[in-house]
Scaffold this active site. Structure first.
Site, PDB file in Angstrom:
ATOM      1  N   GLY A 180     -12.039  -6.880  -6.889  1.00 55.39           N
ATOM      2  CA  GLY A 180     -12.126  -7.654  -5.713  1.00 55.39           C
ATOM      3  C   GLY A 180     -12.801  -6.990  -4.449  1.00 55.39           C
ATOM      4  O   GLY A 180     -13.838  -6.636  -4.422  1.00 55.39           O
ATOM      5  N   CYS A 192      -2.173 -16.407  -4.245  1.00 54.93           N
ATOM      6  CA  CYS A 192      -2.477 -16.552  -2.973  1.00 54.93           C
ATOM      7  C   CYS A 192      -1.224 -16.055  -1.840  1.00 54.93           C
ATOM      8  O   CYS A 192      -0.286 -17.156  -2.205  1.00 54.93           O
ATOM      9  CB  CYS A 192      -3.163 -17.707  -2.456  1.00 54.93           C
ATOM     10  SG  CYS A 192      -3.637 -17.460  -0.480  1.00 54.93           S
TER      11      CYS A 192
END
Length: 370
Positions: free
Chosen positions: A254, A129
């Protein structure tokens, strides 16, 4: 070309893709003691890969492993309301891994044990992240800056549980610190069962292009565990190209799954030598309604807020006229949603814009300020 033998560009691309997919290994893949039926996974996306989205994507077919939105380890153990919603699952939501993050190894260990004790079958540690609020606490991509510390965290989590442990990470912090191959090599020795590599650095955020060569180098750094490629996969052709150019064993998708929810179904069709499925108008409308219905089962009226973020991604693919997409980004009740969807069905295909409203939408300013 003889008269009557004309072939459309779309059909030609489809045929080329079918030929390419026949050259890739489409058999089930093992991650530790788990057998995953497809090599195309749903990547974790903060704010999107909740239970309703996973369920509606699974119902379309072709999906292998899915991973939850990232969950703060300490909040999971404390049983916060948000963390419990993020890890909510059901019998049909399998195979599933839960992604946890923390800059404190002890918290990762506690969360892993908590998940195993409650029957979850896979644990993924977030080391990718790029958001500052995650990195500032030592979690996310920040873990990649300390090879010894990252290896210690992985080793302790692996030793604490019997279920397979995996990691999702980036190529490195920046172009001067591409630590993914070295980390992958060490993680394999620590007992990690698979690694997902997003082919960008933390510094890139979601800008620039995915570095397929960087993913390939990570594949070459390990002996036997699967490396899962990730990043910029928006079509079945992208997924197949990533596998062929990097040698990765699987691909995690994603944003491409939000842009085209049928991407896993299409990949499954190609693996069977079939022409990829194309949803009809009714398929698209039913998908829109089904996703919202599943969301309401878990979040009730709050779904009216949660669903809005999907609309900017769905609008172009589902044929939603621009003015109705705008209304779906602001609707306030279930009744209003149903009313708007009825109009979408009546006016389906009137949309002018060919680019999804939310495509590659990221926060303003440099990544350091996220």
């Amino acid at each position: 070309m003889r008269a009557g033998s004309h072939i459309s560009l779309q059909k030609l691309v489809s045929l080329v893709s079918l030929a390419a997919s026949s050259e890739t290994d489409e058999s089930p893949i093992d991650i530790g003691n788990r057998r995953i039926p497809s090599r195309y996974f749903l990547a974790p996306l903060a704010g999107y890969t909740h239970l309703a989205f996973r369920r509606v994507i699974r119902e379309l077919g072709g999906l292998g492993l899915a991973t939850t939105d990232l969950v703060l380890a300490s909040q999971l153990v404390a049983k916060s309301r948000k963390s419990q919603q993020l890890v909510a699952t059901c019998e049909s939501d399998q195979p599933l891994s839960v992604q946890i993050f923390s800059g404190i190894t002890a918290e990762l260990v506690k969360a892993a044990k908590w998940l195993e004790d409650r029957g979850y079958q896979g644990i993924d540690i977030n080391m990718g992240c790029p958001m500052a609020k995650i990195n500032s606490s030592g979690g996310g991509a920040r873990l990649m800056c300390d090879v010894d510390g990252a290896c210690t965290a992985v080793s302790q989590v692996v030793e604490a549980v019997s279920v397979p442990v995996t990691v999702k990470m980036r190529l490195g912090w920046d172009r001067d610190h591409l630590t993914a191959p070295a980390l992958a090599r060490e993680f394999e020795q620590c007992g990690l069962k698979a690694i997902t590599i997003h082919g960008r650095t933390r510094q890139q955020g979601f800008h620039g292009s995915v570095d397929l060569d960087g993913i390939r180098k990570t594949v070459e750094a390990v002996q036997s565990i699967p490396i899962v490629g990730n990043g910029d996969v928006r079509t079945p052709e992208d997924a197949i190209a990533m596998r062929q150019q990097t040698g990765c064993a699987a691909v995690a998708i994603g944003r491409g799954a939000i842009l085209d929810p049928w991407i896993f179904r299409k990949l499954a069709d190609q693996a069977r030598g079939l022409e990829p499925f194309e949803p009809s108008r009714n398929d698209q409308i039913e998908f829109l309604k089904r996703h919202f219905t599943l969301m309401c089962e878990q979040h009730e009226d709050y779904s009216c807020i949660l669903f809005r973020k999907f609309v900017g991604w769905y609008g172009q693919r589902l044929g939603i006229p621009e003015d109705l997409e705008d209304r779906l980004r602001r609707f306030e009740s279930i009744e209003e949603f149903n009313e708007i969807v009825e109009q979408v069905a009546e006016r389906h295909g009137e949309r002018v814009a060919t680019v999804p409203t939310a495509l590659l939408k990221v926060p303003n300013g440099p990544v350091e300020r996220w």
